[in-house]
Motif scaffolding. Structure first.
Motif, PDB file in Angstrom:
ATOM      1  N   UNK A  74     101.030  23.055 -34.531  1.00 37.81           N
ATOM      2  CA  UNK A  74     101.997  22.713 -33.483  1.00 37.81           C
ATOM      3  C   UNK A  74     102.048  23.868 -32.505  1.00 37.81           C
ATOM      4  N   UNK A  75     101.425  23.691 -31.369  1.00 38.41           N
ATOM      5  CA  UNK A  75     101.353  24.771 -30.395  1.00 38.41           C
ATOM      6  C   UNK A  75     101.318  24.190 -28.998  1.00 38.41           C
ATOM      7  N   UNK A  76     102.024  24.847 -28.068  1.00 32.74           N
ATOM      8  CA  UNK A  76     101.999  24.407 -26.682  1.00 32.74           C
ATOM      9  C   UNK A  76     100.618  24.470 -26.069  1.00 32.74           C
ATOM     10  N   UNK A  77      99.783  25.357 -26.595  1.00 32.03           N
ATOM     11  CA  UNK A  77      98.420  25.471 -26.067  1.00 32.03           C
ATOM     12  C   UNK A  77      97.622  24.201 -26.325  1.00 32.03           C
ATOM     13  N   UNK A  78      97.979  23.449 -27.360  1.00 32.54           N
ATOM     14  CA  UNK A  78      97.291  22.184 -27.630  1.00 32.54           C
ATOM     15  C   UNK A  78      97.658  21.137 -26.578  1.00 32.54           C
ATOM     16  N   UNK A 137     104.108  30.685 -39.953  1.00 38.02           N
ATOM     17  CA  UNK A 137     103.837  30.679 -41.395  1.00 38.02           C
ATOM     18  C   UNK A 137     104.791  31.593 -42.160  1.00 38.02           C
ATOM     19  N   UNK A 138     105.134  31.217 -43.380  1.00 38.30           N
ATOM     20  CA  UNK A 138     105.940  32.070 -44.261  1.00 38.30           C
ATOM     21  C   UNK A 138     107.399  32.139 -43.892  1.00 38.30           C
ATOM     22  N   UNK A 139     107.989  31.054 -43.370  1.00 41.88           N
ATOM     23  CA  UNK A 139     109.413  30.994 -43.032  1.00 41.88           C
ATOM     24  C   UNK A 139     109.821  32.042 -41.998  1.00 41.88           C
ATOM     25  N   UNK A 140     108.913  32.317 -41.076  1.00 42.22           N
ATOM     26  CA  UNK A 140     109.189  33.229 -39.958  1.00 42.22           C
ATOM     27  C   UNK A 140     109.460  32.400 -38.715  1.00 42.22           C
ATOM     28  N   UNK A 141     110.463  32.822 -37.923  1.00 40.87           N
ATOM     29  CA  UNK A 141     110.850  32.059 -36.748  1.00 40.87           C
ATOM     30  C   UNK A 141     110.649  32.890 -35.478  1.00 40.87           C
ATOM     31  N   UNK A 142     110.348  32.193 -34.375  1.00 39.94           N
ATOM     32  CA  UNK A 142     110.173  32.849 -33.070  1.00 39.94           C
ATOM     33  C   UNK A 142     110.715  31.932 -31.990  1.00 39.94           C
ATOM     34  N   UNK A 143     111.076  32.517 -30.863  1.00 39.67           N
ATOM     35  CA  UNK A 143     111.511  31.698 -29.724  1.00 39.67           C
ATOM     36  C   UNK A 143     110.360  30.826 -29.247  1.00 39.67           C
ATOM     37  N   UNK A 144     110.666  29.619 -28.846  1.00 39.20           N
ATOM     38  CA  UNK A 144     109.640  28.696 -28.340  1.00 39.20           C
ATOM     39  C   UNK A 144     109.167  29.127 -26.959  1.00 39.20           C
ATOM     40  N   UNK A 187      86.299  31.609  -7.026  1.00 39.49           N
ATOM     41  CA  UNK A 187      85.502  31.904  -8.206  1.00 39.49           C
ATOM     42  C   UNK A 187      85.786  30.846  -9.259  1.00 39.49           C
ATOM     43  N   UNK A 188      84.855  30.566 -10.146  1.00 40.62           N
ATOM     44  CA  UNK A 188      85.161  29.631 -11.239  1.00 40.62           C
ATOM     45  C   UNK A 188      86.296  30.182 -12.095  1.00 40.62           C
ATOM     46  N   UNK A 189      87.150  29.292 -12.573  1.00 48.61           N
ATOM     47  CA  UNK A 189      88.335  29.710 -13.327  1.00 48.61           C
ATOM     48  C   UNK A 189      88.330  29.093 -14.716  1.00 48.61           C
ATOM     49  N   UNK A 190      88.782  29.883 -15.666  1.00 45.12           N
ATOM     50  CA  UNK A 190      88.945  29.442 -17.052  1.00 45.12           C
ATOM     51  C   UNK A 190      90.390  29.707 -17.462  1.00 45.12           C
ATOM     52  N   UNK A 191      91.032  28.702 -18.050  1.00 43.27           N
ATOM     53  CA  UNK A 191      92.372  28.905 -18.597  1.00 43.27           C
ATOM     54  C   UNK A 191      92.259  29.456 -20.008  1.00 43.27           C
ATOM     55  N   UNK A 192      93.023  30.496 -20.301  1.00 41.10           N
ATOM     56  CA  UNK A 192      93.088  31.069 -21.648  1.00 41.10           C
ATOM     57  C   UNK A 192      94.520  30.891 -22.135  1.00 41.10           C
ATOM     58  N   UNK A 193      94.698  30.079 -23.174  1.00 42.82           N
ATOM     59  CA  UNK A 193      96.044  29.754 -23.659  1.00 42.82           C
ATOM     60  C   UNK A 193      96.091  29.854 -25.173  1.00 42.82           C
ATOM     61  N   UNK A 194      97.263  30.184 -25.685  1.00 39.03           N
ATOM     62  CA  UNK A 194      97.421  30.329 -27.125  1.00 39.03           C
ATOM     63  C   UNK A 194      98.871  30.567 -27.477  1.00 39.03           C
ATOM     64  N   UNK A 195      99.174  30.872 -28.732  1.00 38.99           N
ATOM     65  CA  UNK A 195     100.562  31.006 -29.185  1.00 38.99           C
ATOM     66  C   UNK A 195     101.257  32.243 -28.640  1.00 38.99           C
ATOM     67  N   UNK A 196     102.583  32.174 -28.603  1.00 39.01           N
ATOM     68  CA  UNK A 196     103.386  33.318 -28.163  1.00 39.01           C
ATOM     69  C   UNK A 196     103.433  34.413 -29.221  1.00 39.01           C
ATOM     70  N   UNK A 197     103.148  34.067 -30.451  1.00 43.17           N
ATOM     71  CA  UNK A 197     103.135  35.042 -31.542  1.00 43.17           C
ATOM     72  C   UNK A 197     101.761  34.995 -32.217  1.00 43.17           C
ATOM     73  N   UNK A 198     100.741  35.507 -31.571  1.00 41.57           N
ATOM     74  CA  UNK A 198      99.399  35.417 -32.163  1.00 41.57           C
ATOM     75  C   UNK A 198      99.251  36.360 -33.345  1.00 41.57           C
ATOM     76  N   UNK A 199      98.308  36.048 -34.206  1.00 36.41           N
ATOM     77  CA  UNK A 199      97.948  36.994 -35.254  1.00 36.41           C
ATOM     78  C   UNK A 199      97.140  38.121 -34.625  1.00 36.41           C
ATOM     79  N   UNK A 200      96.884  39.165 -35.382  1.00 36.33           N
ATOM     80  CA  UNK A 200      96.060  40.263 -34.866  1.00 36.33           C
ATOM     81  C   UNK A 200      94.677  39.755 -34.480  1.00 36.33           C
TER      82      UNK A 200
END
Length: 426
Positions: free
Chosen positions: A261-265, A419-426, A139-152
């Motif tokens: 700055x995002x791995x999805x880029x 954003x806002x001095x919040x940190x997350x694991x890479x 089947x045709x495939x599409x990659x869906x990628x984005x940040x590990x901490x997405x906004x709502x």
């Protein structure tokens, strides 16, 4: 349009094994040298592909003289030295481990190797698989990628688009990371459709552990894939490298949300280099979490407002395999997280994540100064993204020491700042 799916780039002929290896050692003729070649240290996939193009097979490479190897394009003296290691013990152990774990191996010489992936400049010589191999290329495939901490917003968009694309007959491919990747996989499964996860570690390792339900359910109808043999840990350096496989398996990449700055880029960049289309969902211009996707659109990515924007392209190329959708297409309740994907942190007005309260057990561990500060900070962030102030309050060290440790961790690529001095694991 998506010219890559319609007219894959020509590739040099490569040898094909008679069958795809599924289980046991009974039909592993020639596979030993494929694994030997793919696991040589510091020999990149691109250089491996050059060797295969020129010499034809891993066995020919194994038997080639140093002078013959040195004559291959891009091969250096260090590469020739690596190729001089003729021991097959590691490869034999990998084959035994793969058989014991029920993993399937396919090589760049197999007929069942994904054609789109075979066409890139640096295809992995060996793919370790668990699940349904027929998911590839059917089947045709599409990659869906984005940040590990997405906004709502990003989380909701990723789930809704992945769900509608899956219902229409598109295979969703992603990296099974927390956040956007997990949301996309979960949406496909909730639509009752297969999905493909490309891991940055051995298939015997579930990473991140909170995606254990996805890890167990994806192979039932879809596929887990890795270029890394069993037992390979999820090193930070593996993930940017595996992104080329995510995009290489697909005719296009969709980025629902991405900060600057995002791995999805990186995946989007791989897609562009591979001749794939890039689709991106726009966001507010003053919200950092959409800076990456807005920049992609500015630089030529296709703007997406609904699944129909993508399916209209795919339906032209795959008229018998992709359905179109209308504006009132069936949608998915993004709060229906039966796969327990990473919860979306609450948002402040400036788009920053609000720290999730830490348990007493975590706070006790954070106060244990016998453990290095960096290790304790990573343990806190493994629980959820945290504001810098919450991290400072959780440990006995001074604010200056915590800030310095966070800076070092960020430079090492182990964490990233939201954003806002919040940190997350890479």
């Amino acid at each position: 349009m998506l010219p890559c799916a319609l007219r894959p780039r020509d590739i040099a002929p490569r040898p094909q094994l008679d069958v795809c290896i599924k289980d046991g050692r009974s039909s592993m003729s020639g596979l030993l040298h494929w694994v030997w070649l793919s696991t040589l240290p510091n020999l990149s996939a691109r250089k491996t592909a050059r060797l295969l193009d020129e010499l034809g097979s891993p066995l020919e490479i194994y038997n080639a003289s140093p002078e013959r190897l040195a004559g291959v394009s891009e091969i250096t003296g260090a590469d020739v030295a690596a190729l001089s290691d003729k021991s097959l013990r590691r490869a034999d152990k990998i084959l035994n481990d793969s058989a014991r774990l029920g993993q399937q191996l396919i090589t760049a010489g197999d007929a069942c190797y994904p054609e789109l992936l075979r066409a890139i400049d640096d295809p992995p010589a060996v793919l370790y698989c668990r699940g349904k191999l027929q998911t590839l290329d059917c089947r045709p495939a599409i990659a869906v990628v984005g940040p590990r901490e997405p906004t709502q917003y990003g989380y909701r968009v990723a789930k809704t688009l992945a769900y509608q694309l899956a219902l229409a007959g598109v295979t969703i491919v992603s990296g099974m990371a927390r956040g956007t990747d997990a949301a996309a996989h979960a949406a496909a499964l909730e639509a009752g459709k297969p999905t493909v996860a490309v891991l940055g570690c051995g298939l015997d390792i579930c990473y991140p552990y909170e995606n254990a339900a996805l890890y167990n359910d994806i192979p039932k109808t879809g596929l887990l894939i890795s270029e890394y043999p069993p037992g390979t840990p999820p090193l930070h350096s593996h993930f940017p490298v595996r992104n080329r496989i995510i995009s290489g398996l697909c005719c296009a990449v969709l980025v629902p949300e991405a900060p600057k700055r995002s791995g999805s880029l990186i995946t989007a960049s791989c897609a562009a280099e591979q001749g794939r289309d890039v689709f991106a969902v726009p966001g507010n211009i003053d919200v950092p979490s959409s800076a990456g996707t807005n920049a992609l659109i500015r630089d030529g990515a296709r703007l997406v407002m609904n699944a129909g924007d993508i399916l209209s392209e795919l339906a032209y190329l795959y008229p018998d395999r992709v359905a179109s959708v209308s504006g009132d297409a069936e949608t998915l309740d993004a709060s229906d997280d039966r796969y327990c994907v990473q919860p979306v942190p609450p948002q402040r007005a400036d788009g920053a994540a609000v720290s999730v309260p830490l348990s007493e057990a975590l706070l006790r561990k954070a106060a244990d100064t016998s453990v290095p500060l960096a290790e304790r900070l990573c343990a806190l962030l493994a629980h959820a993204a945290q504001h810098a102030d919450s991290l400072i309050e959780a440990v006995p060290e001074s604010a200056a020491e915590v800030t310095a440790a966070l800076t070092v961790l960020e430079l090492e690529g182990k964490i990233h700042q939201l954003p806002g001095k919040t940190f997350a694991l890479a």
